[in-house]
Design a protein around this motif. Structure first.
Motif, mmCIF file in Angstrom:
data_model
loop_
_atom_site.group_PDB
_atom_site.id
_atom_site.type_symbol
_atom_site.label_atom_id
_atom_site.label_comp_id
_atom_site.label_asym_id
_atom_site.label_seq_id
_atom_site.Cartn_x
_atom_site.Cartn_y
_atom_site.Cartn_z
ATOM 1 N N ALA A 50 1.686 1.666 -9.405
ATOM 2 C CA ALA A 50 0.871 1.860 -8.207
ATOM 3 C C ALA A 50 -0.368 0.976 -8.258
ATOM 4 O O ALA A 50 -0.720 0.311 -7.274
ATOM 5 N N GLN A 51 -1.015 0.955 -9.402
ATOM 6 C CA GLN A 51 -2.244 0.176 -9.525
ATOM 7 C C GLN A 51 -1.977 -1.313 -9.385
ATOM 8 O O GLN A 51 -2.747 -2.035 -8.730
ATOM 9 N N THR A 65 -7.489 4.855 -2.662
ATOM 10 C CA THR A 65 -6.352 5.155 -3.539
ATOM 11 C C THR A 65 -6.541 4.523 -4.907
ATOM 12 O O THR A 65 -6.245 5.140 -5.942
ATOM 13 N N LEU A 66 -7.042 3.296 -4.937
ATOM 14 C CA LEU A 66 -7.346 2.652 -6.221
ATOM 15 C C LEU A 66 -8.395 3.453 -6.984
ATOM 16 O O LEU A 66 -8.292 3.636 -8.203
ATOM 17 N N GLY A 67 -9.405 3.927 -6.258
ATOM 18 C CA GLY A 67 -10.424 4.752 -6.899
ATOM 19 C C GLY A 67 -9.836 6.024 -7.478
ATOM 20 O O GLY A 67 -10.175 6.426 -8.597
ATOM 21 N N GLU A 81 -2.995 -6.064 -6.010
ATOM 22 C CA GLU A 81 -2.509 -7.211 -5.240
ATOM 23 C C GLU A 81 -2.912 -7.070 -3.773
ATOM 24 O O GLU A 81 -3.339 -8.039 -3.130
ATOM 25 N N TYR A 82 -2.764 -5.853 -3.271
ATOM 26 C CA TYR A 82 -3.116 -5.597 -1.882
ATOM 27 C C TYR A 82 -4.616 -5.753 -1.656
ATOM 28 O O TYR A 82 -5.058 -6.314 -0.643
ATOM 29 N N ALA A 83 -5.417 -5.270 -2.607
ATOM 30 C CA ALA A 83 -6.875 -5.323 -2.475
ATOM 31 C C ALA A 83 -7.395 -6.757 -2.446
ATOM 32 O O ALA A 83 -8.471 -7.025 -1.910
ATOM 33 N N LEU A 102 0.831 -1.205 0.000
ATOM 34 C CA LEU A 102 0.000 0.000 0.000
ATOM 35 C C LEU A 102 0.861 1.249 0.000
ATOM 36 O O LEU A 102 0.643 2.173 -0.798
ATOM 37 N N TYR A 103 1.851 1.296 0.871
ATOM 38 C CA TYR A 103 2.668 2.503 0.988
ATOM 39 C C TYR A 103 3.664 2.629 -0.165
ATOM 40 O O TYR A 103 3.964 3.748 -0.606
#
Length: 317
Positions: A220-221, A240-242, A226-228, A205-206
């Motif tokens: 970043a996406q 952040t994805l949004g 992967e994190y989501a 995320l960071y």
């Protein structure tokens, strides 16, 4: 600031159920539970009264149950606006739960919010001394002090955290976060990547935030997706994805991420998710839905003048 502190007041409260309730006074437990229900419903004065009644049923010595009730009582006092009383309750807890950093941290946060910065720093120092490798504690102290305008004092804690001797993957993750807060991008990237390589999911995320700040939305996406997909996804990651999808013109996808963030049990960034939802709906020409959400937002956050002006605009659509 006080809204943010109360999150810590509630999330740090002890859970007596973990140690078993058989040895405790049942009526004390019932009154505690009624007090918690009143606290959750916003009936703070009643909650305080119920917690005091519960404490009156104690068996004459301080047990885990009395400590638990006092943490809840302090949270209710804080939410009711009785800040000095809440500080006194934490002082009591420090006396009987002196090896727990939480009481020092929470009392210090009240002192800081009341402008008693000397007392706040003293309590924060005591909290850190008890749990000196608790990186999140350093970050929370910084967040509190920075939000109140005591940025220089807050930075001391971030720099102290970097001095902790710790080569673990978890240490790399938190030090990466701290370097990010300090604006030291190269060190942040190095530490976060090392944590990612050791399967610290939250580090993605960071690290994604760093790529996003640099305009590398593709990297970043990829990290955020992967994190989501992990069990540790947060509302912040979905927001952040949004934001990335909005920047890319993928408004339907952005809306989906904002809405997903709002379905989580724990939401730390409600305003940004709601405003993101409104922005996406406007881009999709779904003005009636955007107006309904923004109306609710303005009711919840009346001090946001920009949102109030935007609502006037939407009412003309």
């Amino acid at each position: 600031m006080r809204k943010r502190i109360i999150i810590f007041l509630l999330t740090l409260t002890l859970s007596v159920s973990a140690v078993g309730c058989g040895k405790y006074n049942q009526s004390e437990i019932e009154l505690r539970d009624k007090g918690v229900a009143a606290l959750d419903s916003g009936d703070y004065d009643n909650a305080i009264d119920l917690f005091n009644q519960a404490l009156g049923k104690s068996i004459g010595k301080v047990t885990d149950l009395e400590i638990d009730i006092n943490y809840y009582k302090a949270a209710a006092q804080f939410k009711a606006g009785y800040f000095k009383e809440a500080a006194k309750t934490y002082s009591y807890l420090i006396r009987y739960d002196k090896d727990n950093y939480e009481a020092y941290f929470l009392r210090g946060s009240i002192y800081a919010d009341e402008g008693e910065i000397g007392e706040a720093i003293s309590d924060y120092d005591s909290a850190v001394a008890i749990d000196e490798k608790n990186y999140l504690l350093y970050i929370q102290i910084y967040d509190n002090l920075n939000a109140l305008g005591y940025t220089d004092q807050g930075l001391v804690y971030l720099n102290d955290a970097l001095k902790v001797s710790d080569k673990s993957a978890n240490g790399k993750y938190y030090k990466g976060r701290i370097y990010y807060l300090l604006g030291q991008t190269e060190e942040a990237t190095s530490n976060l990547q090392a944590a990612v390589d050791k399967d610290i999911i939250e580090a993605k995320l960071y690290l994604a935030k760093i790529y996003q700040d640099a305009g590398d939305f593709e990297k970043a996406q990829a990290l955020l997706e992967e994190y989501a997909e992990s069990d540790e996804v947060t509302s912040d990651a979905l927001a952040t994805l949004g934001d990335i999808e909005m920047a890319s013109g993928n408004y339907e996808s952005a809306l989906g991420y904002y809405q997903a963030g709002l379905t989580l049990d724990s939401i730390d960034n409600m305003p940004s998710l709601m405003k993101g939802q409104v922005a996406a709906l406007e881009k999709l020409d779904r003005y009636a839905e955007a107006k309904d959400i923004l109306t609710q937002y303005v009711e919840n956050y009346p001090d946001d003048e920009a949102a109030a002006k935007e609502l006037i605009f939407l009412q003309t659509r």
